[in-house]
Design an enzyme around this catalytic site. Structure first.
Site, short mmCIF file in Angstrom:
data_model
loop_
_atom_site.label_atom_id
_atom_site.label_comp_id
_atom_site.label_asym_id
_atom_site.label_seq_id
_atom_site.Cartn_x
_atom_site.Cartn_y
_atom_site.Cartn_z
N ASP A 58 0.82 -1.22 0.00
CA ASP A 58 0.00 0.00 0.00
C ASP A 58 0.85 1.27 0.00
O ASP A 58 0.41 2.32 0.46
CB ASP A 58 -0.95 0.04 1.22
CG ASP A 58 -1.76 -1.22 1.36
OD1 ASP A 58 -2.33 -1.66 0.34
OD2 ASP A 58 -1.85 -1.77 2.47
N HIS A 85 -3.71 -2.46 -6.56
CA HIS A 85 -3.01 -1.21 -6.83
C HIS A 85 -4.01 -0.16 -7.27
O HIS A 85 -4.89 -0.43 -8.09
CB HIS A 85 -1.96 -1.42 -7.93
CG HIS A 85 -0.79 -2.24 -7.48
ND1 HIS A 85 0.17 -2.70 -8.34
CD2 HIS A 85 -0.42 -2.67 -6.25
CE1 HIS A 85 1.08 -3.39 -7.67
NE2 HIS A 85 0.73 -3.38 -6.40
N THR A 113 -7.32 -1.77 -0.81
CA THR A 113 -7.94 -1.84 -2.14
C THR A 113 -8.70 -3.14 -2.32
O THR A 113 -9.77 -3.17 -2.93
CB THR A 113 -6.85 -1.73 -3.22
OG1 THR A 113 -6.10 -0.53 -3.00
CG2 THR A 113 -7.47 -1.69 -4.61
#
Length: 336
Positions: A13, A43, A249
């Site tokens: 991250d 990502h 994410t």
């Protein structure tokens, strides 16, 4: 010809997606190829007001003139792959190595159903651990065995090395971060394989003598999702008071926030063979730096932080992110 690897220096991250996207637009590679574990890594790339979160397709997809590869060492979930191909419209330039291991529905069930993986370790539940286990046991399918992947199959190492022989530029994109490497991270609270630059090269079939640069991406305030040691972690109340709240994410779990860890940064740079570093989140060190695109305009507070970080890392900081959007970056390579 050049071959650059981009990897994460902390626990993931770190903002690698943005750094990959920027370097791609700047260095104009003909191929961007992904190494790492598989769809357990997400990502994020922000272009203007639009934000993309990708788990299989390389985050360098935002650069339209590169072919996009998924390297031999990466696990592929055909369902996630198909979704991203449709969502991003990159089916005509995305390819998968025919030897990639496949994540089956059974692997996801085993991952989510394992108390050790799901609760103790804090797995993302994407099936990667069980799939890598079956790969080691030589019982898993490969991409060449999946009919829906047939149009995308390619020999990634052959394509990459041939491109470099022709004098072309390629980028190798890592996933996760150094702190959760199976070999070097906070075992057992780690992912199911190594995540260092050496592994990313191996995942793509590129020998060590062909690597020109290794960019290690560090976050001004490191974050971690899931369980495991985090020596510089702040209390949630402290990070909240600083206005730092982030969510993963893939899992959407709230990230744990920590202070800069110079000792870890130095060790990570050493193992990764860092030649240059990127720092993200400098606007959180000093909000006055938000969106700045010239080093000379950074505040004294930010420069002091960067000087200490560069000393800790032991290699030059050449990329400084000043906000989430792809253009909010200082590229010292341009200003030297």
């Amino acid at each position: 010809m050049s071959c650059t690897i981009i990897v994460g220096g902390f626990f993931g991250d770190e903002g690698k997606g943005k750094i990959v996207a920027h370097i791609a637009h700047h260095d104009r590679p003909t191929i961007i190829s992904r190494g790492g574990v598989g769809p357990n890594a997400g990502h994020t790339v922000q272009v203007g007001d639009k934000e993309y979160g990708v788990r299989m397709v390389p985050s360098g997809f935002i650069y339209p003139d590169a072919r996009l590869f998924i390297g031999t060492g990466v696990l592929v979930d055909p369902r996630v792959f198909a979704h991203e191909i449709d969502l991003l419209g990159v089916g005509d330039r995305t390819f998968v190595d025919h030897r990639c291991g496949i994540i089956e529905e059974e692997h996801i069930r085993r991952d989510k159903g394992s108390e050790h993986l799901a609760k103790t370790i804090g797995s993302t539940g994407s099936g990667c651990g069980p799939a890598n286990s079956d790969r080691v046991l030589r019982t898993s399918r490969q991409a060449k065995d999946v009919p829906e992947l047939q149009p995308y199959l390619i020999d990634v190492p052959l394509e990459l090395n041939t491109a470099m022989d022709r004098g072309e530029t390629v980028l190798l994109e890592g996933t996760q971060g150094f702190g959760i490497s199976l070999y070097f991270g906070t075992y057992p609270f780690v992912t199911s394989k190594d995540t260092s630059a050496s592994q990313i090269a191996a995942d793509n079939g590129v020998g060590p003598t062909r690597i020109d640069d290794v960019v290690v991406v560090f976050k001004a305030f490191p974050t971690r999702v899931g369980e495991g040691p985090f020596s510089t972690e702040m209390a949630r109340s402290v990070s909240d008071s600083m206005g730092i709240q982030e969510f993963g994410t893939v899992t959407h779990r709230q990230r744990r926030i920590g202070q800069w860890d110079g000792e870890m940064a130095h060790y990570s740079a050493m193992i990764n063979g860092c030649t240059q570093a990127a720092i993200t989140g400098i606007d959180r060190v000093d909000k006055a730096c938000y969106g700045i695109r010239e080093y000379s305009k950074l505040t004294p507070k930010a420069r002091e932080f960067l000087a200490q970080a560069e000393e800790d890392i032991g290699h030059p900081i050449t990329l400084i992110s000043t906000g989430p959007e792809i253009t909010q970056i200082i590229d010292i390579r341009d200003q030297s």
